[in-house]
Design a protein around this motif. Structure first.
Motif: not given
Length: 519
Positions: A12-18, A41-43
């Protein structure tokens, strides 16, 4: 055989960065609808830390309310294009509990009931800019005083500017308050003194008038505020002149001072403020609309304000070449505004010695000739150059790409003798360069104003760009993106018209004033 990997395998943390690189539009209209995981994740609060939602002027209230419903982690909302109806205010209070900064249009009408709801539903607001209406003054200020995390208050709007604002509720409440902008509103002297006494150990920024509603000078009590760093004074009046300027010169701790249209002030009084290293910590100085500005004041500023990074002497018509001769001795100087000054080519030649300049505005300097224009390429570190309403004949635009590699904004509105061929080539070579070259005021659609850079950050303009707008929030550059309107209900009918069609009797409880819609 190795199993194939996909984006779903990312933590999730990598997806948030992207997703942090995804536009505001895509985040709310696309990402949230991909799948359950992406919606969650978008939240993530990190995705919204520096996101700003600023509705466009033509965006309907239905659209705005819809966006707010989809952005529960939104931290900054700027509604400064027009007033909105209660459905937007209701959506704000119900769906945006994490708001930190909230700015309303200066003519927005807000009821006491809505402010109470805002305190309850959005308790973490730190920066609040609201219109100050003539009705329920004391009651509204008492409600604002309940914000425990409020650091920055701006009382915008122009309604009844001569009716004094009551500051006692803010003094007794708002335990975190650091900045107060009265936008030219009047205050009573005793009320103001009480406010300063209560907030003297925490107040960092003030925007006030020289005099109070009961004809007393507001400057002397400022000496109580030892943490005060930024001070803006407007509407100079002949009240306690000597004591006022003496107190101003004793504010040794301030780093930013603006004197706005102090035309009637005696030059000796103004000069005394800067003598004997009285304001030696100054990094920003703005003296606007002071006709009496002369070489004496310039010399005193240069000798006693060695830390200056920003010097704006806008609309000081008597400012001469001699006044800018020693500006190069200000070794930290990065931003200079001499709009409407009386300098000539000799003054511009002196400015070329200021090797750190990143921002230069010479708007409306009518005595500049081709010689000055040829000197522009000497300012090799410029980010912003404004030459509006100047004679730019001889300006070597064809050399800008090689000699001004850092240039991000170039403004030549209302200029004649523009080398259109060279300008077109420059736009091709530097596609990211923002160029303003309007000639007809009706074409520009802009008022004549100077946007200011922030000291310590590369200066950028806050004027509208093609798809986004840059502005400063807490020292950081963030992007305000235009949000694409969502299709409205009932064939995009405005919400008030929709209520009429449906026969709704709407009492705007938390909104503006009470309004009843009937068939």
């Amino acid at each position: 055989m190795e199993s194939s990997k996909s984006i779903e395998d990312l933590p999730n943390d990598v997806l948030v960065e992207i997703l942090s690189y995804v536009s505001f539009n895509d985040l709310i209209h696309s990402v949230q609808h991909v799948c359950t995981r992406w919606r969650e994740v978008s939240g993530d609060i990190m995705l919204w830390r520096n996101r700003v939602y600023s509705p466009a002027y033509g965006e309907s209230d239905v659209n705005i309310a819809g966006v707010l419903e989809q952005t529960p982690k939104l931290r900054t909302l700027i509604i400064n294009e027009r007033g909105v109806r209660s459905m937007v205010l209701r959506a704000l209070a119900q769906h945006c509990p994490h708001l930190r900064k909230l700015i309303f249009f200066e003519h927005q009408r807000l009821s006491v009931k809505f402010l109470k709801v805002l305190v309850s539903k959005c308790p973490n607001i730190e920066s609040l800019s609201i219109p100050h209406m003539e009705s329920s003054n004391l009651t509204k200020m008492k409600v604002i005083g309940r914000f425990s995390n409020l650091k920055d208050v701006c009382l915008g709007g122009w309604a009844d500017r001569e009716k004094p604002v009551v500051l006692k509720p803010l003094a007794d409440g708002c335990p975190s308050l650091q900045r107060l902008d009265l936008k030219g509103k009047m205050v009573m002297y005793d009320d103001f003194a009480y406010f300063l006494l209560k907030k003297k150990d925490q107040l960092e920024s003030l925007d006030i008038k020289w005099g109070s509603a009961d004809w007393k000078c507001l400057i002397p009590p400022l000496t109580l505020c030892t943490r005060l760093r930024k001070l803006l004074i407007i509407d100079y009046s002949h009240l306690n002149i000597e004591a006022g300027f003496q107190a101003l010169g004793s504010l040794h701790f301030i780093t930013s001072l603006t004197l706005n249209y102090v035309n009637d002030a005696d030059i000796n009084c103004v000069t005394s403020v800067f003598k004997k290293n009285g304001l030696k910590q100054l990094e920003e100085l703005r003296i606007i609309g002071y006709d009496s500005y002369d070489d004496r004041l310039a010399d005193v500023i240069v000798k006693n304000c060695s830390k200056l990074k920003l010097l704006f002497l806008k609309d000081c018509f008597n400012l001469s070449d001699q006044s800018v001769k020693n500006f190069h001795l200000l070794h930290h100087l990065e931003s200079v505004n001499l709009s409407s000054a009386g300098i000539t080519d000799a003054g511009v030649a002196s400015l070329t010695k200021c090797t750190k300049l990143k921002y230069l505005s010479l708007k409306h300097c009518g005595f500049l000739t081709e010689t000055s224009m040829k000197l522009m390429i000497e300012f090799s570190n410029l980010r912003i150059l404004k030459l509006d309403s100047c004679n730019i004949k001889g300006l070597p635009i064809n050399l800008f790409s090689s000699h001004l590699p850092c240039l991000t904004l170039f403004s030549i509105n209302f200029c004649r003798n523009i080398d259109q061929e060279a300008l077109a080539l420059l736009k091709t070579k530097k596609p990211q360069l923002v160029v303003y070259d309007y000639f007809d005021a009706y074409d520009s659609g802009e008022e004549d104003y100077d946007d200011e850079p922030i000291v310590g950050v590369d200066p950028v303009d806050e004027e509208p760009m093609a798809e986004a707008q840059q502005m400063y929030i807490e020292g950081q550059v963030v992007i305000i993106e235009a949000v694409e309107p969502v299709a409205d209900e009932a064939n995009s009918i405005e919400d008030e018209d929709l209520e009429l069609l449906l026969g709704v009797e709407s009492l705007f409880d938390i909104g503006v004033e009470k309004e009843v819609w009937k068939h």
